[in-house]
Scaffold this motif. Structure first.
Motif, PDB file in Angstrom:
ATOM      1  N   ASP A  55       0.920  -1.580   0.420  1.00  0.00           N
ATOM      2  CA  ASP A  55      -0.029  -0.483   0.161  1.00  0.00           C
ATOM      3  C   ASP A  55       0.865   0.867   0.331  1.00  0.00           C
ATOM      4  O   ASP A  55       0.615   2.187  -0.337  1.00  0.00           O
ATOM      5  N   PRO A 104      -3.886  -7.655  -4.834  1.00  0.00           N
ATOM      6  CA  PRO A 104      -4.623  -6.622  -5.721  1.00  0.00           C
ATOM      7  C   PRO A 104      -5.448  -6.719  -7.392  1.00  0.00           C
ATOM      8  O   PRO A 104      -6.200  -6.432  -7.984  1.00  0.00           O
ATOM      9  N   THR A 161       3.636  -3.226  -7.740  1.00  0.00           N
ATOM     10  CA  THR A 161       2.986  -2.330  -8.170  1.00  0.00           C
ATOM     11  C   THR A 161       2.339  -1.811  -9.781  1.00  0.00           C
ATOM     12  O   THR A 161       1.703  -1.761 -10.016  1.00  0.00           O
ATOM     13  N   ASP A 203      -8.551  -8.642  -7.052  1.00  0.00           N
ATOM     14  CA  ASP A 203      -9.541  -7.174  -7.123  1.00  0.00           C
ATOM     15  C   ASP A 203      -9.813  -6.690  -7.593  1.00  0.00           C
ATOM     16  O   ASP A 203     -11.208  -6.251  -7.782  1.00  0.00           O
ATOM     17  N   GLU A 204      -9.036  -6.100  -8.282  1.00  0.00           N
ATOM     18  CA  GLU A 204      -9.022  -5.447  -9.834  1.00  0.00           C
ATOM     19  C   GLU A 204     -10.169  -6.149 -10.813  1.00  0.00           C
ATOM     20  O   GLU A 204     -10.946  -5.044 -11.541  1.00  0.00           O
ATOM     21  N   ILE A 249       2.101   0.904  -3.897  1.00  0.00           N
ATOM     22  CA  ILE A 249       1.672   1.520  -4.953  1.00  0.00           C
ATOM     23  C   ILE A 249       1.471   2.965  -4.948  1.00  0.00           C
ATOM     24  O   ILE A 249       1.330   3.635  -5.579  1.00  0.00           O
ATOM     25  N   LEU A 297      -0.150  -4.315 -11.366  1.00  0.00           N
ATOM     26  CA  LEU A 297      -1.387  -3.987 -11.154  1.00  0.00           C
ATOM     27  C   LEU A 297      -2.398  -3.053 -12.089  1.00  0.00           C
ATOM     28  O   LEU A 297      -3.588  -3.054 -12.575  1.00  0.00           O
ATOM     29  N   GLN A 357       0.661  -8.445  -0.162  1.00  0.00           N
ATOM     30  CA  GLN A 357      -1.162  -9.031  -0.614  1.00  0.00           C
ATOM     31  C   GLN A 357      -0.719  -9.849  -1.951  1.00  0.00           C
ATOM     32  O   GLN A 357      -0.748 -10.318  -3.255  1.00  0.00           O
ATOM     33  N   SER A 358      -0.054 -10.973  -1.578  1.00  0.00           N
ATOM     34  CA  SER A 358       0.600 -12.120  -2.719  1.00  0.00           C
ATOM     35  C   SER A 358       0.658 -12.902  -2.744  1.00  0.00           C
ATOM     36  O   SER A 358       0.564 -13.396  -1.234  1.00  0.00           O
ATOM     37  N   SER A 401      -1.063 -12.191  -7.590  1.00  0.00           N
ATOM     38  CA  SER A 401      -1.368 -11.075  -6.700  1.00  0.00           C
ATOM     39  C   SER A 401      -2.665 -10.931  -6.362  1.00  0.00           C
ATOM     40  O   SER A 401      -3.845 -10.822  -7.394  1.00  0.00           O
TER      41      SER A 401
END
Length: 261
Positions: free
Chosen positions: A78, A133, A111, A136-137, A81, A114, A158-159, A131
């Protein structure tokens, strides 16, 4: 040699090399491969290392101890990113131009991958990743077929990582890989600073027909001591205008295409 001394030597070896195979450790310690496998399983359980396919890598804790810092000082996802967002967005715009409809794409942890994922929304492609994120994307996008690789949760970044992730990658065949790194050295070595990631990146490279490294100018030379690959292993390097020109020339001389975002 007692098991305690053997365990200490295994961890010491990984602090020097980052990763090691069962065969290498068995030969160096003059014990059977089955003994080494049992040792690695126990050390993995204790958090001293991470079991990988055919060997082991230094754990996040072990990597930090080897560097003389606390594990908590690893920069969280976080935080990362929000750095160099304009550079990442520019590279992501160039990256998606390489993606054809109905292709299979591996997105690395990081990042910039992402940022690429955001630009793949609505595209009829298959995305393979570990990943969270990226999950989530793209999880609610009906156009994208999303494949998640299993593994151990690395909360700070977050992996999903570890031997399960590597084993899953060995069942994958992809058209395109978007690879990230923490540094590109002047000698052309692409490096990373996390031992738990280096073997995953190497496994990703093996899956893909075309390998694309996305690395902003800040990654030249960046940081990291664990070699992931060389510029000669890349098909395309996407970077930004401030990247070291001599390193970019090495990529061109190795028949790699350089794209400046």
């Amino acid at each position: 040699m007692t098991s305690r001394k053997r365990h200490a030597k295994i961890v010491e070896s990984l602090r020097s090399t980052g990763v090691a195979s069962v065969r290498e450790l068995a030969e160096n310690l003059q014990v059977s491969e089955s003994t080494i496998r049992r040792d690695l399983t126990l050390l993995d359980r204790n958090g001293e290392l991470v079991r990988t396919y055919g060997g082991a890598a230094l754990s996040l804790r072990g990597t930090a101890e080897a560097a003389g810092v606390e594990t908590e000082k690893e920069i969280p996802f976080d935080v990362v990113i929000s750095r160099d967002e304009a550079l990442k967005d520019a590279m992501a715009e160039e990256a998606v131009k390489l993606v054809e409809d109905d292709s299979v794409i591996v997105l690395d942890i990081g990042t910039t991958p992402l940022a690429i994922a955001r630009r793949l929304r609505g595209r009829p492609v298959t995305v393979i990743t570990s990943s969270l994120p990226v999950l989530d994307e793209l999880r609610d996008d009906d156009a994208v077929r999303l494949v998640m690789l299993g593994g151990v949760l690395r909360r700070n970044y977050q992996s999903l990582v570890g031997s399960l992730t590597e084993q899953a990658l060995r069942q994958v065949s992809a058209d395109l890989l978007f690879l990230s790194c923490t540094g590109v050295r002047p000698n052309g070595h692409v490096v990373d600073n996390m031992a738990v990631e280096a073997p995953l990146k190497q496994a990703m490279i093996e899956t893909a027909g075309k390998v694309v490294l996305v690395a902003a100018e800040t990654k030249f030379p960046g940081t990291g001591s664990l070699r992931v690959c060389s510029l000669s292993d890349l098909d395309v390097l996407i970077t930004t205008s401030g990247a070291d020109p001599n390193t970019l020339q090495l990529c061109r001389e190795a028949d790699g295409k350089v794209i400046l975002a």
